[in-house]
Design a protein around this motif. Sequence first.
Motif, PDB file in Angstrom:
ATOM      1  N   PHE A  25       0.679  -1.213   0.179  1.00  0.00           N
ATOM      2  CA  PHE A  25      -0.009  -0.055   0.107  1.00  0.00           C
ATOM      3  C   PHE A  25       0.949   1.383  -0.004  1.00  0.00           C
ATOM      4  N   ALA A  26       2.040   1.216   0.777  1.00  0.00           N
ATOM      5  CA  ALA A  26       2.725   2.438   1.012  1.00  0.00           C
ATOM      6  C   ALA A  26       3.287   2.490  -0.531  1.00  0.00           C
ATOM      7  N   GLN A  27       3.811   1.498  -1.020  1.00  0.00           N
ATOM      8  CA  GLN A  27       4.764   1.718  -2.357  1.00  0.00           C
ATOM      9  C   GLN A  27       3.602   1.960  -3.317  1.00  0.00           C
ATOM     10  N   THR A  28       2.515   1.935  -3.489  1.00  0.00           N
ATOM     11  CA  THR A  28       1.347   2.050  -4.526  1.00  0.00           C
ATOM     12  C   THR A  28       0.813   3.318  -4.425  1.00  0.00           C
ATOM     13  N   ALA A  29       0.323   3.745  -3.066  1.00  0.00           N
ATOM     14  CA  ALA A  29      -0.358   4.817  -2.741  1.00  0.00           C
ATOM     15  C   ALA A  29      -0.396   6.012  -3.084  1.00  0.00           C
ATOM     16  N   SER A  30       1.047   6.467  -3.133  1.00  0.00           N
ATOM     17  CA  SER A  30       1.469   7.779  -3.704  1.00  0.00           C
ATOM     18  C   SER A  30       1.465   7.904  -5.315  1.00  0.00           C
ATOM     19  N   ALA A  31       1.920   6.781  -5.878  1.00  0.00           N
ATOM     20  CA  ALA A  31       1.785   6.713  -7.191  1.00  0.00           C
ATOM     21  C   ALA A  31       0.446   6.923  -7.791  1.00  0.00           C
ATOM     22  N   LEU A  32      -0.508   6.174  -7.376  1.00  0.00           N
ATOM     23  CA  LEU A  32      -1.821   5.860  -7.535  1.00  0.00           C
ATOM     24  C   LEU A  32      -2.582   7.695  -7.698  1.00  0.00           C
ATOM     25  N   ARG A  33      -2.270   8.172  -6.325  1.00  0.00           N
ATOM     26  CA  ARG A  33      -2.751   9.442  -6.184  1.00  0.00           C
ATOM     27  C   ARG A  33      -2.041  10.162  -7.223  1.00  0.00           C
ATOM     28  N   ALA A  34      -0.780  10.364  -7.590  1.00  0.00           N
ATOM     29  CA  ALA A  34      -0.058  11.272  -8.449  1.00  0.00           C
ATOM     30  C   ALA A  34      -0.779  11.037  -9.822  1.00  0.00           C
ATOM     31  N   LYS A  35      -1.042   9.843 -10.294  1.00  0.00           N
ATOM     32  CA  LYS A  35      -1.558   9.461 -11.636  1.00  0.00           C
ATOM     33  C   LYS A  35      -2.991   9.665 -11.788  1.00  0.00           C
ATOM     34  N   SER A  36      -3.877   9.408 -10.699  1.00  0.00           N
ATOM     35  CA  SER A  36      -5.248   9.612 -10.861  1.00  0.00           C
ATOM     36  C   SER A  36      -5.635  11.165 -10.447  1.00  0.00           C
ATOM     37  N   PHE A  42      -6.506  16.738 -12.340  1.00  0.00           N
ATOM     38  CA  PHE A  42      -6.096  18.280 -12.156  1.00  0.00           C
ATOM     39  C   PHE A  42      -6.158  18.682 -13.725  1.00  0.00           C
ATOM     40  N   TYR A  43      -5.759  17.947 -14.736  1.00  0.00           N
ATOM     41  CA  TYR A  43      -5.841  18.322 -16.168  1.00  0.00           C
ATOM     42  C   TYR A  43      -7.267  18.365 -16.731  1.00  0.00           C
ATOM     43  N   ARG A  44      -8.342  17.828 -15.929  1.00  0.00           N
ATOM     44  CA  ARG A  44      -9.815  17.736 -16.305  1.00  0.00           C
ATOM     45  C   ARG A  44     -10.736  18.789 -15.741  1.00  0.00           C
ATOM     46  N   HIS A  45     -10.063  19.236 -14.414  1.00  0.00           N
ATOM     47  CA  HIS A  45     -10.773  20.322 -13.726  1.00  0.00           C
ATOM     48  C   HIS A  45     -10.173  21.613 -13.897  1.00  0.00           C
ATOM     49  N   THR A  46     -10.628  22.560 -14.928  1.00  0.00           N
ATOM     50  CA  THR A  46      -9.907  23.647 -15.350  1.00  0.00           C
ATOM     51  C   THR A  46     -10.454  24.987 -14.632  1.00  0.00           C
ATOM     52  N   VAL A  54       0.455  20.156  -7.377  1.00  0.00           N
ATOM     53  CA  VAL A  54       0.809  19.092  -6.503  1.00  0.00           C
ATOM     54  C   VAL A  54       0.246  19.768  -5.127  1.00  0.00           C
ATOM     55  N   GLY A  55      -0.319  19.031  -4.353  1.00  0.00           N
ATOM     56  CA  GLY A  55      -0.822  19.300  -2.945  1.00  0.00           C
ATOM     57  C   GLY A  55      -1.941  20.475  -2.899  1.00  0.00           C
ATOM     58  N   GLY A  56      -2.315  21.045  -4.112  1.00  0.00           N
ATOM     59  CA  GLY A  56      -3.435  22.035  -4.077  1.00  0.00           C
ATOM     60  C   GLY A  56      -4.783  21.209  -3.995  1.00  0.00           C
ATOM     61  N   CYS A  57      -5.796  22.249  -3.743  1.00  0.00           N
ATOM     62  CA  CYS A  57      -7.045  21.704  -3.486  1.00  0.00           C
ATOM     63  C   CYS A  57      -8.326  22.598  -4.290  1.00  0.00           C
ATOM     64  N   PRO A  58      -8.295  22.306  -5.402  1.00  0.00           N
ATOM     65  CA  PRO A  58      -8.923  23.036  -6.443  1.00  0.00           C
ATOM     66  C   PRO A  58     -10.510  23.544  -5.725  1.00  0.00           C
ATOM     67  N   HIS A  59     -10.912  22.839  -4.969  1.00  0.00           N
ATOM     68  CA  HIS A  59     -12.335  22.900  -4.549  1.00  0.00           C
ATOM     69  C   HIS A  59     -12.262  23.981  -3.398  1.00  0.00           C
ATOM     70  N   ASP A  60     -10.992  24.374  -2.804  1.00  0.00           N
ATOM     71  CA  ASP A  60     -10.935  25.218  -1.729  1.00  0.00           C
ATOM     72  C   ASP A  60      -9.333  25.892  -2.094  1.00  0.00           C
ATOM     73  N   PRO A  61      -9.258  26.704  -2.958  1.00  0.00           N
ATOM     74  CA  PRO A  61      -8.157  27.192  -3.467  1.00  0.00           C
ATOM     75  C   PRO A  61      -7.586  28.263  -2.516  1.00  0.00           C
ATOM     76  N   ALA A  62      -8.067  28.898  -1.645  1.00  0.00           N
ATOM     77  CA  ALA A  62      -7.511  29.984  -0.739  1.00  0.00           C
ATOM     78  C   ALA A  62      -7.783  29.824   0.462  1.00  0.00           C
ATOM     79  N   VAL A  63      -6.964  30.419   1.550  1.00  0.00           N
ATOM     80  CA  VAL A  63      -7.177  30.196   2.984  1.00  0.00           C
ATOM     81  C   VAL A  63      -7.202  31.645   3.416  1.00  0.00           C
ATOM     82  N   SER A  64      -7.582  31.704   4.790  1.00  0.00           N
ATOM     83  CA  SER A  64      -7.854  32.972   5.174  1.00  0.00           C
ATOM     84  C   SER A  64      -6.166  33.450   5.808  1.00  0.00           C
TER      85      SER A  64
END
Length: 388
Positions: A25-36, A42-46, A54-64
């Motif tokens: 799980f540790a070996q594949t989880a990060s790769a799966l997240r990166a690819k999916s 992130f290329y479909r939601h524009t 990487v690390g961004g939250c498109p649904h919540d793009p700003a912080v106070s």
Amino acid sequence: VDTVRDLALGRHGDGPAHRAFRARFAQTASALRAKSVEDTAFYRHTPLLSALEVGGCPHDPAVSAGDFHAYCARVQRDWPYTSTVLSTHDTKRSADVRAGIAVLTQCPDHWETLLAQVTERTAHGGGTSSPDPQLAWAAWQTVAGLGPAEPERMQQALLKHAREAGLFTTWTEQNTAYEGALRDFVASGPCGPPGDAVLRFMEELAPHVGANVLGAALVHLTMPGVPDLYQGTEHEYRALVDPDNREPARFDVKGRGALSEEKAALTKAALRLRREHPEWFGGSATYAPLSVEGSGAGHCVAYARSGRVVVAVTRLSLRLAEAGGWRETELVLPEGEWTELLDPERQFSGHARVADLFRRLPVALLVRAEDGAAGLSAGVREGRRERG
């Protein structure tokens, strides 16, 4: 989902099979997240490309400002030596490209009107319409953030965008008709006469793009953690997804414009300050939010490091200007006299008027007066003379 989570956390036992599952799980989880997520979703939601990193939250793009301060306090407490980055060899858009795109969120109505105009001009002015609306949305944002560019450069980045999204063409099943239409659209639209209208619009927003660029740079260099500067980002650096961001770095700033010179001077001063006083920024350092009072308080983010350094940056500068500017807004400084590091003739204390603080630049880097002009290293003084 709950079962997978509990297995990964070791809640269902610790036998050989359980340990093997956790390792896989540790070996594949990060790769799966990166690819999916990062390489597909992130290329479909524009709607806002500057949030699709990487690390961004498109649904919540700003912080106070409050959330930002809480995050910094946690980093200082738990991970004071963690690496912090704005641009890397793997970011889809460099920080300065994202800074330009982010300004569009402050003027959505103007941006919407402009998009309608350039779309009409592209379709009925002898150009080629975009093969799909999503690509068009990404393309116009890209030219807004990147600025003038050769068609080949934009075509390469947007072709990768389309193939990674995988909606109409992919790396393994290429749709030649779609990709040809993409190239024609980019050449006649974003990189053609309609694109010039976007560039003129961004020229009007240049002061606000500059506020984002310098603000992000100074925060990156002084917040908790260890800043990792990607090659060439010491000055204004606009690059798209690889291979565009893997070109040989240019370290000279002459002839690149005022913003590049300002960013280079700010970067040089902040890094030399960290080198001379690592204890102000390291594991034993402190981080303290500073209060801002007045009508423009929500547009200034300020904090102190170890009681020796004060950082203040402008936030949402376009909306600030539309609201009438700083007016009576004041930054409540810690006790004592404070010197502007890049201009030691300027000193502040008590309740400093933010309009005065940001008279020359939309950011400020202050040190205690006793650590200021008299304590500047030859390197910092030389950097200031080079810029001045």
